[in-house]
Write a protein that holds these residues in place. Structure first.
Motif, PDB file in Angstrom:
ATOM      1  N   TYR A 145       0.850  -1.179   0.000  1.00 16.76           N
ATOM      2  CA  TYR A 145       0.000   0.000   0.000  1.00 16.76           C
ATOM      3  C   TYR A 145       0.891   1.236   0.000  1.00 16.76           C
ATOM      4  N   ALA A 146       0.295   2.390  -0.197  1.00 17.51           N
ATOM      5  CA  ALA A 146       1.043   3.644  -0.168  1.00 17.51           C
ATOM      6  C   ALA A 146       0.121   4.758   0.289  1.00 17.51           C
ATOM      7  N   TYR A 147       0.665   5.681   1.050  1.00 14.63           N
ATOM      8  CA  TYR A 147      -0.082   6.858   1.447  1.00 14.63           C
ATOM      9  C   TYR A 147      -0.079   7.874   0.313  1.00 14.63           C
ATOM     10  N   THR A 148      -1.185   8.541   0.139  1.00 12.21           N
ATOM     11  CA  THR A 148      -1.241   9.650  -0.803  1.00 12.21           C
ATOM     12  C   THR A 148      -0.711  10.892  -0.095  1.00 12.21           C
ATOM     13  N   GLY A 149      -0.721  12.003  -0.797  1.00 16.65           N
ATOM     14  CA  GLY A 149      -0.259  13.244  -0.186  1.00 16.65           C
ATOM     15  C   GLY A 149      -1.359  14.029   0.496  1.00 16.65           C
ATOM     16  N   VAL A 150      -2.525  13.411   0.669  1.00 13.64           N
ATOM     17  CA  VAL A 150      -3.676  14.137   1.217  1.00 13.64           C
ATOM     18  C   VAL A 150      -3.497  14.471   2.693  1.00 13.64           C
ATOM     19  N   LEU A 151      -3.049  13.507   3.481  1.00 10.59           N
ATOM     20  CA  LEU A 151      -2.935  13.694   4.928  1.00 10.59           C
ATOM     21  C   LEU A 151      -1.504  14.099   5.285  1.00 10.59           C
ATOM     22  N   ARG A 152      -1.342  15.286   5.799  1.00  9.91           N
ATOM     23  CA  ARG A 152      -0.034  15.813   6.185  1.00  9.91           C
ATOM     24  C   ARG A 152      -0.125  16.454   7.564  1.00  9.91           C
ATOM     25  N   PRO A 153       1.049  16.574   8.249  1.00  8.38           N
ATOM     26  CA  PRO A 153       2.410  16.323   7.801  1.00  8.38           C
ATOM     27  C   PRO A 153       2.762  14.838   7.783  1.00  8.38           C
ATOM     28  N   GLN A 154       3.812  14.539   7.013  1.00 13.58           N
ATOM     29  CA  GLN A 154       4.310  13.174   6.921  1.00 13.58           C
ATOM     30  C   GLN A 154       5.791  13.142   7.255  1.00 13.58           C
ATOM     31  N   VAL A 155       6.225  12.033   7.832  1.00  9.83           N
ATOM     32  CA  VAL A 155       7.640  11.799   8.126  1.00  9.83           C
ATOM     33  C   VAL A 155       8.015  10.464   7.518  1.00  9.83           C
ATOM     34  N   GLY A 156       8.911  10.481   6.554  1.00  2.28           N
ATOM     35  CA  GLY A 156       9.317   9.242   5.906  1.00  2.28           C
ATOM     36  C   GLY A 156       8.186   8.568   5.154  1.00  2.28           C
ATOM     37  N   GLY A 157       7.260   9.356   4.620  1.00  6.86           N
ATOM     38  CA  GLY A 157       6.145   8.792   3.868  1.00  6.86           C
ATOM     39  C   GLY A 157       4.992   8.304   4.713  1.00  6.86           C
ATOM     40  N   VAL A 158       5.054   8.530   6.040  1.00  6.35           N
ATOM     41  CA  VAL A 158       3.992   8.095   6.960  1.00  6.35           C
ATOM     42  C   VAL A 158       3.384   9.328   7.620  1.00  6.35           C
ATOM     43  N   PRO A 159       2.070   9.538   7.512  1.00  8.89           N
ATOM     44  CA  PRO A 159       1.448  10.680   8.184  1.00  8.89           C
ATOM     45  C   PRO A 159       1.632  10.613   9.699  1.00  8.89           C
ATOM     46  N   VAL A 160       1.926  11.750  10.299  1.00 10.87           N
ATOM     47  CA  VAL A 160       2.097  11.815  11.747  1.00 10.87           C
ATOM     48  C   VAL A 160       0.821  11.371  12.459  1.00 10.87           C
ATOM     49  N   ALA A 161      -0.338  11.705  11.893  1.00 13.95           N
ATOM     50  CA  ALA A 161      -1.614  11.342  12.511  1.00 13.95           C
ATOM     51  C   ALA A 161      -1.784   9.829  12.610  1.00 13.95           C
ATOM     52  N   VAL A 162      -1.228   9.094  11.671  1.00 15.97           N
ATOM     53  CA  VAL A 162      -1.356   7.641  11.694  1.00 15.97           C
ATOM     54  C   VAL A 162      -0.607   7.054  12.885  1.00 15.97           C
ATOM     55  N   ALA A 163       0.619   7.514  13.099  1.00 21.28           N
ATOM     56  CA  ALA A 163       1.385   7.037  14.260  1.00 21.28           C
ATOM     57  C   ALA A 163       0.681   7.420  15.558  1.00 21.28           C
ATOM     58  N   ALA A 164       0.111   8.633  15.602  1.00 20.31           N
ATOM     59  CA  ALA A 164      -0.608   9.067  16.803  1.00 20.31           C
ATOM     60  C   ALA A 164      -1.850   8.216  17.032  1.00 20.31           C
ATOM     61  N   ALA A 165      -2.528   7.839  15.955  1.00 24.97           N
ATOM     62  CA  ALA A 165      -3.740   7.018  16.097  1.00 24.97           C
ATOM     63  C   ALA A 165      -3.422   5.649  16.678  1.00 24.97           C
ATOM     64  N   TRP A 166      -2.307   5.066  16.287  1.00 23.30           N
ATOM     65  CA  TRP A 166      -1.882   3.794  16.880  1.00 23.30           C
ATOM     66  C   TRP A 166      -1.759   3.946  18.396  1.00 23.30           C
ATOM     67  N   ALA A 167      -1.225   5.087  18.844  1.00 20.04           N
ATOM     68  CA  ALA A 167      -1.050   5.297  20.281  1.00 20.04           C
ATOM     69  C   ALA A 167      -2.388   5.508  20.976  1.00 20.04           C
ATOM     70  N   GLY A 168      -3.238   6.369  20.413  1.00 24.35           N
ATOM     71  CA  GLY A 168      -4.507   6.664  21.057  1.00 24.35           C
ATOM     72  C   GLY A 168      -5.387   5.447  21.214  1.00 24.35           C
ATOM     73  N   MET A 169      -5.618   4.743  20.115  1.00 23.75           N
ATOM     74  CA  MET A 169      -6.462   3.558  20.187  1.00 23.75           C
ATOM     75  C   MET A 169      -5.730   2.373  20.795  1.00 23.75           C
ATOM     76  N   GLY A 170      -4.402   2.379  20.727  1.00 29.17           N
ATOM     77  CA  GLY A 170      -3.637   1.330  21.404  1.00 29.17           C
ATOM     78  C   GLY A 170      -3.808   1.408  22.911  1.00 29.17           C
ATOM     79  N   LEU A 171      -3.701   2.619  23.466  1.00 28.08           N
ATOM     80  CA  LEU A 171      -3.923   2.797  24.903  1.00 28.08           C
ATOM     81  C   LEU A 171      -5.350   2.422  25.287  1.00 28.08           C
ATOM     82  N   ALA A 172      -6.318   2.849  24.461  1.00 28.93           N
ATOM     83  CA  ALA A 172      -7.714   2.521  24.757  1.00 28.93           C
ATOM     84  C   ALA A 172      -7.950   1.018  24.719  1.00 28.93           C
TER      85      ALA A 172
END
Length: 259
Positions: free
Chosen positions: A89-116
């Motif tokens: 799969y690949a991320y589009t450029g729609v969701l930003r900012p990105q670091v290394g091709g991965v949106p920052v929000a995606v990494a944050a979502a793993w943490a938020g729902m991971g804790l929950a």
């Protein structure tokens, strides 16, 4: 940590959770829902972090959230380059900012729902059954992706090289989610698992997400998607409902509030 500090963190978590609900509603009625993705994820993760701090203390909660971000980001960084473990799969450029091709929000979502999800597992699984608790948390987190992937594909935030039978999402994605979620739960268990009291605020976060996603796919999104509403609602509800009942009972028995 004293009762006053716990109450302060719990109140902050509740404020973030209510604000997230408002942002979710706004994203559902506005013509450009993508612009609300970062605020929703930010409030989700901040709220979960505050609830975790009310339960564990700020230092342990910060370490747990940081570990979850690291595991989620590493899995996504490897995934977009190799196709492992989710599939290509690949991320589009729609969701930003990105670091290394991965949106920052995606990494944050793993943490938020991971804790929950870990809070749900800690509530459902008794002490002394660490492996079962990790498995339950991993399954609860993977259940969320029955909503997440179809929704993000609708918004054009990422694309699969080869689609699958479930709203164009391949089965490999869910297998990968389960594996990464297990690693994430193991990390959280080592950092947060020593305190196994009722994680009421984290359970509430998970339950609210389950309810809102079900309602959105069933009645708000255009076009509606009853299949995703039923699949995701059933999967998340299987964890959210019993965890909510148990958390409420324990909170009532201890005389405590949301924490």
């Amino acid at each position: 940590m004293g009762a006053r500090s716990r109450g302060r963190y719990a109140a902050m978590g509740a404020g973030c959770l209510l604000s997230m609900v408002a942002a979710q509603v706004a994203s559902g009625v506005r013509p450009d829902p993508v612009r609300w993705t970062n605020p929703v994820v930010g409030l989700l993760t901040a709220g979960a972090g505050c609830f975790a701090a009310a339960r564990l203390g700020a230092g342990r909660a910060a370490r747990a959230a940081g570990a979850a971000v690291a595991v989620g980001y590493a899995a996504e960084w490897v995934g977009v380059r190799s196709g492992v473990p989710f599939g290509r799969y690949a991320y589009t450029g729609v969701l930003r900012p990105q670091v290394g091709g991965v949106p920052v929000a995606v990494a944050a979502a793993w943490a938020g729902m991971g804790l929950a999800s870990h809070g749900v597992a800690a509530t459902l699984v008794p002490d002394g059954r660490r492996r079962t608790r990790i498995a339950a948390g991993a399954a609860a987190l993977t259940a969320w992706d029955l909503f997440l992937d179809p929704q993000m594909l609708r918004l054009g935030l990422w694309r699969w090289e080869r689609g699958g039978m479930y709203r164009d999402v391949p089965v490999t994605n869910f297998a990968g989610w389960l594996g990464v979620s297990a690693l994430l739960m193991a990390a959280l268990e080592s950092l947060a698992g020593a305190d196994r009291d009722a994680a009421t605020g984290l359970v509430a976060t998970y339950a609210v997400m389950a309810a809102m996603e079900t309602l959105a796919f069933a009645a708000v999104f255009r076009p509606r998607d009853p299949l995703v509403a039923a699949a995701g609602g059933t999967a998340m509800g299987a964890f959210a409902i019993p965890a909510t009942v148990l958390a409420a009972r324990r909170a009532a028995a201890s005389g405590g509030g949301m924490r």
